[in-house]
Design a protein around this motif. Structure first.
Motif, short mmCIF file in Angstrom:
data_model
loop_
_atom_site.label_atom_id
_atom_site.label_comp_id
_atom_site.label_asym_id
_atom_site.label_seq_id
_atom_site.Cartn_x
_atom_site.Cartn_y
_atom_site.Cartn_z
N VAL A 97 0.84 -1.20 0.00
CA VAL A 97 0.00 0.00 0.00
C VAL A 97 0.88 1.25 0.00
N ASN A 98 1.90 1.26 0.85
CA ASN A 98 2.82 2.41 0.89
C ASN A 98 3.53 2.60 -0.44
N ALA A 99 3.91 1.51 -1.08
CA ALA A 99 4.57 1.59 -2.39
C ALA A 99 3.61 2.15 -3.43
N ALA A 100 2.33 1.76 -3.36
CA ALA A 100 1.34 2.28 -4.31
C ALA A 100 1.13 3.78 -4.10
N LEU A 101 1.07 4.22 -2.84
CA LEU A 101 0.93 5.65 -2.56
C LEU A 101 2.16 6.42 -3.07
#
Length: 189
Positions: A82-86
């Motif tokens: 999720v952090n990588a997608a953000l």
């Protein structure tokens, strides 16, 4: 990101932020800012010693701890995704497959907002063909094992079941039959 409209991006960003909030809430509720569950088994159970516990209790605690660690590892991996997608949203590369450079369809991003791959380029997630080590030392049952049991299966399910069991006696045994005879004798007098 040209294939995604501003409203679509806003929707996906909202989904990612909600997912991130839920995952962080999980770790915070469990008193863990990361996935570590304590350094030792006795530390995680609150026991001073597990020496006086039944081995099955220790086994249960070990199983529960292993399961919790596996769940936390999975959730931590999801949080990283999720952090990588953000971060990809900030960089302007969100919605583009990291392997092929193709656009990821909006419908796929709605289903899995943190994905970085198109369906065709998703890393292979096949189950392992590894077998338990115990299978290397197990011996197969002897030839014919269980055949007699299978041949006689249902023996007492037929009409002759009573005849087969009667030879072992009934509730009308000689002792109770003698009492009946005495009772019948008393009535006739």
């Amino acid at each position: 990101m040209s294939h995604l409209s501003d409203s679509q991006l806003a929707e996906l960003k909202h989904m990612l932020l909600e997912q991130k909030k839920d995952l962080e809430k999980h770790f915070k509720q469990n008193g863990q800012e990361n996935s570590k569950l304590g350094e030792t088994l006795t530390g995680s159970t609150g026991e001073l010693s597990s020496y006086d516990n039944h081995p099955a209790d220790v086994g249960t605690e070990t199983f529960e701890r292993s399961r919790d660690l596996a769940i936390n590892d999975s959730l931590e991996s999801e949080l990283d995704q999720v952090n990588a997608a953000l971060q990809r949203m900030k960089d302007g590369t969100y919605g583009i497959c990291v392997k092929s450079g193709e656009e990821i369809p909006f419908e796929r991003l709605q289903a899995i907002p943190h994905t970085a791959y198109t369906v065709e380029h998703t890393p292979n997630r096949e189950l392992s063909n590894d077998r338990p080590v115990e299978e290397q030392v197990m011996t197969s049952p002897p030839k014919g094992a269980g055949e007699v049991r299978q041949r006689n299966a249902g023996r007492f399910d037929d009409a002759g079941a009573w005849d087969a069991v009667e030879e072992y006696g009934t509730s009308n045994s000689p002792a109770t039959a003698a009492k009946r005879d005495v009772a019948d004798y008393d009535e006739n007098m």
